[in-house]
Structures are given as C-alpha cells and as structure tokens.
Design an enzyme around this catalytic site. Structure first.
Site, PDB file in Angstrom:
ATOM      1  N   ARG A 164      36.898  -8.377 -25.768  1.00  0.00           N
ATOM      2  CA  ARG A 164      38.259  -7.965 -26.095  1.00  0.00           C
ATOM      3  C   ARG A 164      39.085  -7.939 -24.806  1.00  0.00           C
ATOM      4  O   ARG A 164      38.536  -7.784 -23.708  1.00  0.00           O
ATOM      5  CB  ARG A 164      38.270  -6.563 -26.720  1.00  0.00           C
ATOM      6  CG  ARG A 164      37.412  -6.409 -27.972  1.00  0.00           C
ATOM      7  CD  ARG A 164      37.459  -4.959 -28.451  1.00  0.00           C
ATOM      8  NE  ARG A 164      36.694  -4.754 -29.681  1.00  0.00           N
ATOM      9  CZ  ARG A 164      35.461  -4.272 -29.731  1.00  0.00           C
ATOM     10  NH1 ARG A 164      34.828  -3.969 -28.600  1.00  0.00           N
ATOM     11  NH2 ARG A 164      34.846  -4.099 -30.888  1.00  0.00           N
ATOM     12  N   ARG A 261      37.642 -14.645 -29.529  1.00  0.00           N
ATOM     13  CA  ARG A 261      36.510 -13.773 -29.896  1.00  0.00           C
ATOM     14  C   ARG A 261      35.950 -14.182 -31.261  1.00  0.00           C
ATOM     15  O   ARG A 261      34.731 -14.291 -31.434  1.00  0.00           O
ATOM     16  CB  ARG A 261      37.003 -12.322 -29.906  1.00  0.00           C
ATOM     17  CG  ARG A 261      35.968 -11.271 -30.262  1.00  0.00           C
ATOM     18  CD  ARG A 261      36.603  -9.901 -30.047  1.00  0.00           C
ATOM     19  NE  ARG A 261      35.930  -8.836 -30.739  1.00  0.00           N
ATOM     20  CZ  ARG A 261      34.905  -8.137 -30.257  1.00  0.00           C
ATOM     21  NH1 ARG A 261      34.414  -8.435 -29.067  1.00  0.00           N
ATOM     22  NH2 ARG A 261      34.367  -7.147 -30.946  1.00  0.00           N
ATOM     23  N   TYR A 293      31.839 -13.189 -40.451  1.00  0.00           N
ATOM     24  CA  TYR A 293      31.704 -14.515 -39.837  1.00  0.00           C
ATOM     25  C   TYR A 293      30.831 -15.454 -40.664  1.00  0.00           C
ATOM     26  O   TYR A 293      30.942 -16.671 -40.535  1.00  0.00           O
ATOM     27  CB  TYR A 293      31.170 -14.383 -38.405  1.00  0.00           C
ATOM     28  CG  TYR A 293      32.151 -13.669 -37.514  1.00  0.00           C
ATOM     29  CD1 TYR A 293      33.373 -14.255 -37.195  1.00  0.00           C
ATOM     30  CD2 TYR A 293      31.888 -12.396 -37.020  1.00  0.00           C
ATOM     31  CE1 TYR A 293      34.294 -13.587 -36.411  1.00  0.00           C
ATOM     32  CE2 TYR A 293      32.802 -11.723 -36.232  1.00  0.00           C
ATOM     33  CZ  TYR A 293      34.004 -12.326 -35.932  1.00  0.00           C
ATOM     34  OH  TYR A 293      34.926 -11.659 -35.162  1.00  0.00           O
TER      35      TYR A 293
END
Length: 312
Positions: A164, A261, A293
């Site tokens: 991040r 990310r 994902y």
C-alpha cells in the site's frame, strides 16, 4: 456530545492507531452528522470537529438527539441529496462506530444504530492491468534524473510486493534486509509483517539509495523515499507522481497505485500461489478479502477464452 466525538477520535488515533487518512474521513463524516443534528434540534451551529484544534469547545449537542429516528432521517437526507451509496454507507459506519464506543464507555445505555442498515453496494471486482501495461508504466520515469530513479524504484516496489502507499512511505532504512531480500512492513493497525522483494526490485532500491543526489539532500536519516527537500515523501505526493506517469505513459482507464496491488495479487494467483500466502503477503486480516482475486482471475480467463475461441 461534542466532547464525546473528540474522545472517540482520540481513541481511534491513540488506541486503534488509525491512519491520518482514516481520522480525516471520520472527522468529515462526524461533522456532517453533527451539522444535521444541530439543524434538527434547532441549535446554534458550533465549529467543526478538528483534531488539529488545540482548544476544544463543548457545544450544546445533547445525546437525546442521537436516536434511531434521527439517524434514519439523516440517512434519508443523504439519499435525497443523491449522495453516493458508498458515501452514505461510510457515514453510517462512522456513526455506528461512535455509538458502539459510547456504549462501551457507558456514555449510552444501548446502541441506537444497532438495527440500522445502510444501502447495499454492488460487489465490484478489482480491475488489474496486464504485465505489458505494468512494463509501460515502469519505463515512464526519466532515469537521467534522480527523481526519476526514485520514482522507478517506487513503481518496482509496488509491483514487487503489492504494498500500500501508506506502507511504502513508512519504510525506514533498518526495515530492509538486502541479504535475504525482505522488508519489514507496518500495515493497518501497525501490524508488522515480513514481505519479500524480488532481486530485480532490490537492485533498483540499492541503486537509488546510493545515488549521490539522494545522499546530498538527505535530512531524514530514517526514511527511504525522500522529496526534493530531503524529507519523507507523503502518500499524497506519491499519488500525484503516479498520476503524472500514468498520463505520460498513455495508458487509459482508472489506474491507481492500489491497482498495482490488485494486479500483482492476480498475477501471483494465476502463477500458482495459494490464497493463504497471498493473504499473508498483502496483510489482509481476513481470507475473505483475498478470495476476491479468485473471481478476478476467473473473469480474466473467461474473457481470454471468449476472445480466443473461433466460435466467439
């Protein structure tokens, strides 16, 4: 109630170690609700809640205004103003968190927001970019300049480890182990984790750290990524630089540092990494967050299948 707002924000900052970005959002959301309550109760408007204010003045805002009905009226008002569903849900979440805090502190006997639900949000899948697009973005910074080298290094770290922005700006010299290619990361809630970096990214990092221009301006002896004044880069400045390179690269679509990310997480999954490992690398507290994902990967596979199939 205003003093309780400040006590709640202090609790988030000092006990829950909320980030400046999170605290800023809580201030925005609670101020919005406070303004509504003042109008609803026909009270004199008071100064906005701000953590930077040294003198915190108690205002006339009785807890009797915090009821299930007033919260519902506030949500209805936001809907009538055509506020985005995500904004409404976030503001309700802030009020709920405040109410729960007040119950724990015995300020309120029970939580008036307990049964109130916000609008349902459509489940949005992250939109990763391709490896080729990553390469185009990486090649954009001007490496003849020190700042270009620094920014290339930033992009390499984003893609190498799926960090991040807030995690990257917090990296200090002693967090990096070049021998084992590991970085100690302080994530949300100051939870620490060790994240590997690729040898390729480690080379860029060493090249940047030993650059004469960097050593000559260094004023923050701890920080890795410095601005032109030798101070630690901020999340906002990195985001601005990212958008600049995005424009220069010619890539289209809504791409942010967080997109990188999502991208590396999807690429890890497609190359055989298991979900538990991805969860640990990304610092997700829940495996459910990481599971999204798998849906992204399947969506991409279906798209590739449809584009490649002779009957499509």
């Amino acid at each position: 109630m205003v003093s309780a707002f400040y006590a709640f924000l202090d609790y988030l900052k000092n006990i829950k170690t909320a980030s400046p970005h999170t605290l800023r959002n809580y201030c925005i959301d609670l101020n919005s609700f406070k303004t509504f309550l003042e109008k609803h109760g026909e009270l004199t408007p008071s100064p906005p809640i701000c953590l930077l204010t040294k003198e915190r003045q108690e205002a006339e805002l009785p807890f009797s205004l915090l009821t299930k009905d007033t919260v519902r009226l506030y949500i209805l008002k936001l809907m009538q103003e055509n506020k985005a569903k995500r904004t409404i849900k976030r503001r309700l979440s802030a009020i709920k968190s405040f109410s729960q805090y007040c119950v724990k502190q015995r300020i309120l006997p029970d939580d008036p927001t307990e049964t109130i639900q916000g609008p349902r949000l459509p489940k949005e899948l992250p939109s990763p970019i391709t490896y080729e697009q990553v390469e185009i973005l990486m090649a954009t910074p001007d490496l003849s300049k020190y700042t270009g080298l620094r920014d290339r290094c930033l992009l390499e770290l984003f893609y190498s480890s799926g960090l991040r922005i807030s995690e990257i700006v917090a990296i200090n010299h002693w967090d990096i182990d070049f021998t084992s290619h590991l970085i100690r990361i302080r994530g949300k809630g100051k939870k620490e984790r060790l994240v590997p970096i690729t040898p390729h990214a480690a080379q860029w990092l060493q090249h940047y750290l030993t650059h004469p221009a960097r050593t000559s301006i260094e004023k923050d002896a701890q920080a890795i990524f410095l601005n032109r004044f030798g101070k630690r880069l901020t999340t906002r400045s990195i985001d601005r630089k990212f958008q600049k390179y995005l424009r220069q690269s010619g890539l289209s679509g809504h791409i942010t540092p967080h997109t990188i990310r999502h991208t590396i997480a999807t690429h890890w999954l497609e190359n055989g990494m298991d979900l538990k490992t991805i969860q640990a690398l990304l610092g997700h507290s829940s495996l459910e967050t990481t599971t999204i994902y798998t849906h992204v990967s399947m969506k991409l596979k279906k798209q590739t299948h449809n584009e490649s199939h002779p009957h499509s």
